[in-house]
Every structure is written in C-alpha cells, then in structure tokens.
Design an enzyme around this catalytic site. Structure first.
Site, PDB file in Angstrom:
ATOM      1  N   HIS A 111       0.865  -1.205   0.000  1.00 28.02           N
ATOM      2  CA  HIS A 111       0.000   0.000   0.000  1.00 28.02           C
ATOM      3  C   HIS A 111       0.890   1.241   0.000  1.00 28.02           C
ATOM      4  O   HIS A 111       1.447   1.605   1.038  1.00 28.02           O
ATOM      5  CB  HIS A 111      -0.898   0.000   1.244  1.00 28.02           C
ATOM      6  N   LEU A 134       2.273   6.950  -4.639  1.00 29.54           N
ATOM      7  CA  LEU A 134       3.434   7.442  -5.389  1.00 29.54           C
ATOM      8  C   LEU A 134       3.184   8.805  -6.018  1.00 29.54           C
ATOM      9  O   LEU A 134       4.125   9.419  -6.517  1.00 29.54           O
ATOM     10  CB  LEU A 134       3.838   6.444  -6.483  1.00 29.54           C
ATOM     11  N   ASN A 152      -5.448   7.114  -5.956  1.00 34.70           N
ATOM     12  CA  ASN A 152      -6.166   8.359  -5.606  1.00 34.70           C
ATOM     13  C   ASN A 152      -5.437   9.598  -6.128  1.00 34.70           C
ATOM     14  O   ASN A 152      -5.104  10.506  -5.388  1.00 34.70           O
ATOM     15  CB  ASN A 152      -6.420   8.448  -4.094  1.00 34.70           C
ATOM     16  N   LYS A 173      -9.594  -0.400  -5.427  1.00 36.84           N
ATOM     17  CA  LYS A 173      -9.593   0.257  -4.122  1.00 36.84           C
ATOM     18  C   LYS A 173     -10.928   0.927  -3.831  1.00 36.84           C
ATOM     19  O   LYS A 173     -11.426   1.715  -4.648  1.00 36.84           O
ATOM     20  CB  LYS A 173      -8.470   1.309  -4.084  1.00 36.84           C
ATOM     21  N   HIS A 197     -10.525   1.048   2.276  1.00 35.83           N
ATOM     22  CA  HIS A 197     -10.276   2.085   3.287  1.00 35.83           C
ATOM     23  C   HIS A 197     -11.453   1.979   4.246  1.00 35.83           C
ATOM     24  O   HIS A 197     -12.555   2.416   3.935  1.00 35.83           O
ATOM     25  CB  HIS A 197     -10.195   3.475   2.651  1.00 35.83           C
ATOM     26  N   ASP A 203       1.474   2.707   3.542  1.00 37.94           N
ATOM     27  CA  ASP A 203       0.601   3.875   3.374  1.00 37.94           C
ATOM     28  C   ASP A 203       1.433   5.157   3.361  1.00 37.94           C
ATOM     29  O   ASP A 203       0.983   6.210   3.808  1.00 37.94           O
ATOM     30  CB  ASP A 203      -0.486   3.945   4.454  1.00 37.94           C
ATOM     31  N   ALA A 254      -3.719  14.921   5.487  1.00 36.22           N
ATOM     32  CA  ALA A 254      -3.458  13.658   6.177  1.00 36.22           C
ATOM     33  C   ALA A 254      -2.450  12.842   5.391  1.00 36.22           C
ATOM     34  O   ALA A 254      -2.574  12.702   4.179  1.00 36.22           O
ATOM     35  CB  ALA A 254      -4.758  12.878   6.312  1.00 36.22           C
TER      36      ALA A 254
HETATM   37  C1  NCD Z   1      -3.522   9.193   2.026  1.00 34.93           C
HETATM   38  C2  NCD Z   1      -3.126  10.205   0.968  1.00 34.93           C
HETATM   39  O1  NCD Z   1      -2.587  11.254   1.325  1.00 34.93           O
HETATM   40  O2  NCD Z   1      -3.322   9.938  -0.228  1.00 34.93           O
HETATM   41  N1  NCD Z   1      -3.480   9.818   3.319  1.00 34.93           N
HETATM   42  C3  NCD Z   1      -3.362   9.200   4.520  1.00 34.93           C
HETATM   43  O3  NCD Z   1      -3.453   9.862   5.550  1.00 34.93           O
HETATM   44  N2  NCD Z   1      -3.128   7.906   4.608  1.00 34.93           N
HETATM   45  C4  NCD Z   1      -4.858   8.624   1.706  1.00 34.93           C
HETATM   46  C5  NCD Z   1      -5.220   7.396   2.500  1.00 34.93           C
HETATM   47  O4  NCD Z   1      -4.603   6.344   2.331  1.00 34.93           O
HETATM   48  O5  NCD Z   1      -6.126   7.462   3.331  1.00 34.93           O
HETATM   49 ZN    ZN Z   2      -3.300   5.112   1.702  1.00 37.17          ZN
END
Ligand code: NCD
Ligand code: ZN
Length: 349
Positions: A19, A22, A47, A105, A142, A253, A269
């Site tokens: 996960h 990039l 995303n 996803k 998610h 992540d 985030a």
């Molecule tokens: C991720 C992002 O910035 O694309 N952010 C995160 O806090 N993990 C999105 C996600 O995986 O929820």
């Molecule tokens: Zn993520």
C-alpha cells in the site's frame, strides 16, 4: 525465516509494500526511488487527481512510473483501480486482462485525501463486486465510515459493523484487504473472520499512539488517516503483525504531501515513510522482541495473499545509528519524512 546473522544484522527476502501513494509528475519522480530502493514491488494507490478509474488510466500511470524509475533500479508497480459508484463491471474484466492491475480500491466518499469521487453507497457497486469475486480480483478497503455523528476515532470500528460484515456476507468469496488497520477491533476481526481476508499495517501505527499528534503542541507530520489511536490499539496491532499470522502484511501507506500542505491551518493527512520504511518496521518488531517474524510480514504473507511469487534476492538491515533528514526535496517542494531529525538504530544497506 529472517536470518538474524548476529544481534546486529538481519537479512531477509526482498520485501514488498502492499500500500503506497506514489503521486504523479515531479512528486512521483522524487519519491519513487525511495520506494524502489526499499521494495521490489508495491501496490500503487489510485487516488490521483483525477483518480485512476479505468484500465487505460492505470496503464498510462504505470508507464509514467516506469519512465520515472532511475536507470539501474528494479521495481515493479502493481497497479490498482479506484472504485466509484459508476465503475463498469466490464472495466474490471479489462483490468484483469492487463495482467498488471492487481486490485480495486474502495474509498468511501469523503473518507480521506482525494476520495471525493469515491463510493457513496456500496450497493451501487454490487455488479462490479460480483465480477471481482468471479475473477479473484481483490478489493482493497479504506475501512472508515464518514457519518458526521460518528467520532473520528471510532470510524474504523463502526465500519466493521456497518459495512464490512454485510459486504462479506454478500460476497463471501471476494478477496478483501482491510487496509492500514488501526484498531484492536480490526485486528481481531481480520484474525477471526472466515474466508479470504487480510490486512495491511503501517509502520507508524506500530510505533505510535495518538499522543504523538499532540505532544508539546500540534505535530502535523504524525497526522494521517485513519488517525493514530490509543496505546491499547497500537499494542494489538504490534501483536498481530508479529504473530506470524499470514493474514497480516506490510503496507506503509506512505503518503507524501509537500511541507506547506502539512504545516497549514488545515493540514493534509498522510505520513511519509517510504524513505526509511524497513528501518521503521525493524524498530517496531525489535520493540516486540520479534525480529524473526519480520520476513513473513514484509516478504512472504503479501505475495501469498495476492497469488504472486516471492521475490528473488535479499536485503540486509544493519544496526547502525543514523539521523532521519529534516526534509527531502520533492519536485519544487520540500517533504518532511516521519520522525524527521530523530535517530534510527537500523539502516538498510
Ligand atoms: C492518504 C493520501 O494522502 O493519499 N493519506 C493518509 O493519511 N493515509 C490517503 C489514505 O490512504 O487514506
Ligand atoms: Zn493510503
């Protein structure tokens, strides 16, 4: 089993990241070498803006990644599609036929970064999910509800009851990865559930509880989604990751955001861990006295779930103190890695 050659050296089969974010363009060019240095393969999140919703989008994104890969580096991007209310079941078939799209996803709409185009009601996706179940195409979830009446820290636990259980009842053979789990509830659910389910766990959720976000002031670089939870949850995740249970595997992540977007009145985030992922995981596993379980978590359980071969070659981590840089350059911006300025005691050679 990981070969612990001495208390100061660990050699393990080359790991994968199940996960990672990039991004694209100059940001992707900057972060990709970090992931490619640490991992042989990675499940690449879709995303982007706009999201990767078709096999053709994923193919073009994969080409951009391979073009940006520095000469001499070996890395295989494992592509994913972004599920929407309108995903055509035939698109799932086209994705499967490419051979390089390995999952779809699910972002509940509004749950996290670039999830606005996500799913508003999973029932709208049932035709697509039927095809995924038939083709053995995993659904990456998610797992957070977005209802305003649910406390932010309870979103994952409530998701299990409101979404995950009904989904798994309706699609018992669908392969599901509960992504970046953050609670004891999710760890327990995945460990005990019947059928093809697994979970990824990040390094930051193994190392930190939610105090880290507020220690001495607000620390935006520890803010991610799903947000860090209480210590009891961190301990449950550490137990799951080091248990040897093959349902749990590595997913960083790693989610790069430019420093100005993190250190802002409304900070994004995401924690950036691609630079030092294996070192962070080794630190967490050592804390649990379980370095011998790192290889299964990082290099064996993921390929087994996805039905992919285990990597050839090994990586070596050495006990050696080094300081995480305060920032790295990401295109025209700076990027602050998790734990910037702090010392790590493991170094990947
Ligand atoms: C991720 C992002 O910035 O694309 N952010 C995160 O806090 N993990 C999105 C996600 O995986 O929820
Ligand atoms: Zn993520």
């Amino acid at each position: 089993m990981s070969i612990i050659e001495s208390p100061d050296t660990i050699t393990l089969i080359r790991p994968d990241d199940w996960h990672v974010h990039l991004r694209d363009g100059s940001h992707m060019a900057a972060v990709l070498p970090h992931t490619a240095r640490q991992f042989a393969r990675a499940i690449v999140m879709p995303n982007l803006k706009p999201p990767v919703t078709t096999a053709a989008d994923a193919s073009a994104y994969r080409d951009r990644i391979l073009t940006a890969l520095p000469a001499g580096m070996r890395f295989e991007p494992l592509m994913t599609l972004y599920l929407t209310d309108n995903t055509d079941p035939d698109e799932i078939r086209r994705a499967q036929e490419t051979g390089f799209i390995h999952a779809v996803k699910l972002y509940p709409a509004g749950a996290t970064t670039n999830s606005a185009a996500g799913v508003t009601d999973l029932r709208k996706c049932y035709k697509a999910l039927e095809v995924m179940q038939e083709l053995d195409m995993p659904l990456l979830v998610h797992g957070e509800v977005t209802d305003g009446d649910i406390d932010l820290f309870d979103r994952e636990a409530v998701f299990i009851e409101r979404v995950m259980r009904p989904l798994r009842r309706d699609f018992p053979e669908l392969k599901i990865v509960f992504e970046h789990i953050t609670t004891r509830d999710a760890a327990q659910y995945v460990a005990e559930a019947e059928g093809p389910i697994a979970a990824t766990i990040t390094a930051h959720h193994l190392l930190y509880n939610r105090n880290e976000i507020f220690k001495g002031g607000i620390n935006p670089h520890y803010y991610c989604l799903p947000v860090l939870k209480r210590e009891e949850h961190r301990l449950a995740l550490l137990t799951a990751a080091t248990s040897g249970d093959e349902r749990f595997f590595l997913g960083t992540d790693s989610a790069p955001h430019a420093v100005h977007a993190k250190e802002s009145a409304c900070g994004c985030a995401g924690c950036y861990t691609a630079l030092h992922a294996m070192e962070l995981y080794a630190t967490a596993f050592e804390q649990a006295g379980a370095l011998d379980k790192l290889e299964a978590f990082a290099s064996l359980n993921g390929p087994a779930f996805y039905g992919l071969p285990v990597n050839e070659g090994t990586v070596t981590l050495k006990r050696e103190a080094w300081t995480i840089p305060p920032s790295v350059t990401m295109g025209e911006h700076q990027l602050v890695p998790l734990d910037a300025g702090n010392q790590l005691n493991w170094k990947m050679l």
